[in-house]
Design an enzyme around this catalytic site. Structure first.
Site, mmCIF file in Angstrom:
data_model
loop_
_atom_site.group_PDB
_atom_site.id
_atom_site.type_symbol
_atom_site.label_atom_id
_atom_site.label_comp_id
_atom_site.label_asym_id
_atom_site.label_seq_id
_atom_site.Cartn_x
_atom_site.Cartn_y
_atom_site.Cartn_z
ATOM 1 N N ASP A 163 0.802 -1.229 0.000
ATOM 2 C CA ASP A 163 0.000 0.000 0.000
ATOM 3 C C ASP A 163 0.830 1.272 0.000
ATOM 4 O O ASP A 163 0.385 2.308 -0.476
ATOM 5 C CB ASP A 163 -0.940 0.022 1.224
ATOM 6 C CG ASP A 163 -0.165 0.142 2.528
ATOM 7 O OD1 ASP A 163 0.770 -0.665 2.758
ATOM 8 O OD2 ASP A 163 -0.471 1.046 3.325
ATOM 9 N N ASP A 169 5.655 0.307 3.387
ATOM 10 C CA ASP A 169 5.877 -0.932 4.144
ATOM 11 C C ASP A 169 5.633 -2.123 3.209
ATOM 12 O O ASP A 169 5.473 -1.943 2.005
ATOM 13 C CB ASP A 169 4.944 -0.972 5.367
ATOM 14 C CG ASP A 169 3.484 -0.878 4.954
ATOM 15 O OD1 ASP A 169 3.199 -0.745 3.746
ATOM 16 O OD2 ASP A 169 2.607 -0.937 5.834
ATOM 17 N N TYR A 216 -6.003 0.379 8.513
ATOM 18 C CA TYR A 216 -7.112 0.519 7.571
ATOM 19 C C TYR A 216 -8.399 -0.036 8.174
ATOM 20 O O TYR A 216 -9.104 -0.820 7.568
ATOM 21 C CB TYR A 216 -6.771 -0.136 6.227
ATOM 22 C CG TYR A 216 -5.624 0.565 5.536
ATOM 23 C CD1 TYR A 216 -5.823 1.790 4.909
ATOM 24 C CD2 TYR A 216 -4.348 0.030 5.549
ATOM 25 C CE1 TYR A 216 -4.773 2.458 4.292
ATOM 26 C CE2 TYR A 216 -3.286 0.689 4.929
ATOM 27 C CZ TYR A 216 -3.506 1.903 4.304
ATOM 28 O OH TYR A 216 -2.471 2.558 3.697
ATOM 29 N N GLU A 266 5.694 9.675 3.195
ATOM 30 C CA GLU A 266 5.358 8.337 2.706
ATOM 31 C C GLU A 266 4.411 8.425 1.498
ATOM 32 O O GLU A 266 3.391 9.106 1.558
ATOM 33 C CB GLU A 266 4.693 7.514 3.824
ATOM 34 C CG GLU A 266 4.468 6.059 3.437
ATOM 35 C CD GLU A 266 4.070 5.174 4.626
ATOM 36 O OE1 GLU A 266 3.624 5.720 5.663
ATOM 37 O OE2 GLU A 266 4.230 3.944 4.502
#
Ligand SMILES: *[C@@H]1O[C@H](CO)[C@@H](O)[C@H](O)[C@H]1NC(C)=O
Ligand SMILES: *[C@@H]1O[C@H](CO)[C@@H](O)[C@H](O)[C@H]1NC(C)=O
Length: 501
Positions: free
Chosen positions: A76, A79, A230, A472
């Protein structure tokens, strides 16, 4: 709330900027890079034509913990976990980008965009291969996040998270149905067989989502993996994904059953709760815009409430209107507190352009209290966001990696910040990666096209690897931007923020 800045000033400023710095942004280059980014996020066996060639194969045992094949898909963000909820949303948005703006893309980029969608749908098909079951995640996020490891080396638990009926997963299954239905439209002309397969699967997955209603993260086995990353926090019955999935099925299948579903469930499922947000967690604004197409093009009075909600959302974006509600930074960027801000900016910009297309096709405009605006104004407002992201901002910084002369060098991304497996074949263990995480050196591998979380509310950006909220990248920041860039590549000379008269 009073405006932080005034648009005429910014307009003059940007005209000056373009004169001084020699020309508008190169939207075609940005489009190409925005799609290339997805190759850097790939999990599984990489094909021979992989362009981000510092990456290698990874996650080749994914699914083995449950004796299934869950190889492939996308990480995603920075990571190495595969979260189904944002991956499905990313795929939906890539597909919507192609449905709405694919005809404007140069043929090579349309092909690349379809490949990026395919990588998502191939994985999503694996997650729903068994009836009444959905695999929602692979990878223990706590263990994964505790290590700074390349995907190619990762050795933390690849825990498999699945939901079986009668436990509900209306959110992930609803979004997966949306992704497969939208993708079936994107593939209709280039690959009719695949298009039909994924549409048939979408119909079954939606059935599962709707029959067993509720949020996947209410399940304690799932909560430990999905939360707080999430979680479906807004998930009363995960009603937005049910309507969203049905709306996409209505468009992809032409089956009146789904049109009736969104008509009949608008009230019970709270379609008109005006939540001024659009992202992996909340689909309301996108749902309302999507359904408005039917209302604007036809005479579907029963869906009028969706259009009313879409317009009230659009009105919140207009600084010149009495309905203005969305916050902008002093430099003019759409801003919402909470980190990874550019996901809001790219997704909302996408909706402005889509709505502008629908208005244009029906020769309509939006009434927002004391002003009324048409497609040109929305496109001008959208252009402001795009140009900001690509470098016309107070820091003079492009927030797309590998684009322009001044872009983020220290993104919060394991693969990008650790040496490539080709240059450093010896595995780098969990904590051995910390020296690279801590280093102030630029990342060795350029994750071309990645759009980072972006600047904070005062337009500042520190280029700090540890500050994941800003540095990120995520797949769902990029996915809607693919469509946005396709539009501006085809329409490069529109005027930024034209004021309605
Ligand atoms: C509309 O109303 C807002 C706030 O009430 C005001 O700031 C704005 O100037 C008005 N716009 C026009 C075009 O009159
Ligand atoms: C990395 O930085 C942290 C915080 O600044 C520090 O505690 C740690 O010792 C550093 N580790 C290495 C391996 O450099």
């Amino acid at each position: 709330m009073k405006p932080y800045f005034n648009f005429p000033f910014l307009l003059q400023f940007s005209v000056l900027f373009v004169q001084l710095y020699g020309g508008a942004s190169s939207y075609g280059e940005a489009l190409s890079k925005s799609i290339m980014f997805f190759e850097g996020q790939r999990s599984g066996f990489l094909p021979k034509d992989q362009r981000l060639n510092w990456r290698g194969n990874s996650g080749l045992g994914d699914g083995s913990a449950d004796n299934v094949d869950l190889i492939g898909g996308y990480y995603d963000a920075g990571d190495n976990v595969k979260f189904g909820f944002p991956m499905a949303f990313t795929t939906t948005m890539l597909a919507w980008s192609v449905i709405e703006f694919g005809e404007m893309m140069p043929p090579a980029e349309l092909r690349n965009a379809l490949v990026a969608i395919h990588w998502g749908t191939d994985y999503l098909l694996k997650t729903v291969a068994e009836p009444d079951r959905i695999y929602v995640q692979v990878g223990d996020p706590v263990k994964d996040h505790n290590c700074w490891e390349r995907p190619e080396d990762m050795d933390t638990d690849r825990t498999v998270y699945r939901v079986d009926a009668p436990n509900p997963a209306s959110d992930v299954a609803g979004e997966t149905a949306a992704a497969l239905a939208a993708a079936s439209m994107a593939f209709r002309s280039s690959d009719p067989g695949y298009s039909q397969t994924i549409l048939t699967t979408a119909i079954k997955v939606f059935e599962f989502a709707d029959t067993y209603r509720g949020a996947y993260s209410d399940n304690t086995d799932i909560r430990s993996g999905a939360c707080p990353f999430y979680c479906d926090y807004d998930g009363y019955q995960a009603s937005d994904e049910l309507l969203w999935g049905a709306a996409w099925l209505a468009r992809a299948s032409d089956d009146v059953k789904y049109m009736s579903y969104i008509e009949n469930n608008a009230k019970p499922l709270g379609a008109d709760e005006n939540i001024y947000e659009f992202g992996w967690e909340n689909k309301h604004a996108g749902l309302n815009v999507l359904v408005s197409k039917q209302v604007l093009e036809g005479n579907v009075y029963a869906l009028e409430s969706y259009k009313a909600s879409a317009e009230s959302f659009i009105c919140t974006l207009l600084p010149d209107s009495s309905s203005w509600h969305i916050e902008y930074s002093p430099g003019g960027l759409i801003y919402r507190p909470g980190g990874s801000n550019l996901q809001h900016s790219t997704a909302i910009t996408f909706l402005m352009l889509v709505y502008a297309n629908y208005l244009e096709a029906s020769s309509s405009s939006v009434n927002c209290g004391n002003i009324s605006v048409g497609p040109a104004y929305l496109r001008g407002l959208a252009k402001y966001q795009v140009d900001y992201i690509l470098g016309e901002n107070p820091k003079g910084m492009s927030y797309m990696v590998g684009y322009g002369n001044n872009y983020p060098q220290r993104i919060h991304h394991r693969g990008s910040s650790l040496p490539s497996v080709w240059n450093h074949p010896k595995p780098i263990q969990c904590k051995e990666g910390t020296i690279y995480f801590n280093s102030s050196d630029p990342n060795p591998n350029v994750l071309i096209g990645a759009i980072v979380g972006g600047p904070q509310e005062d337009d500042e950006y520190g280029d700090d690897r540890a500050d994941s909220r800003k540095s990120e990248p995520t797949t769902y920041i990029n996915a809607p931007f693919v469509g946005v860039l396709a539009f501006f590549n085809a329409n490069p000379s529109l005027t930024q923020v034209s004021t309605p008269k």
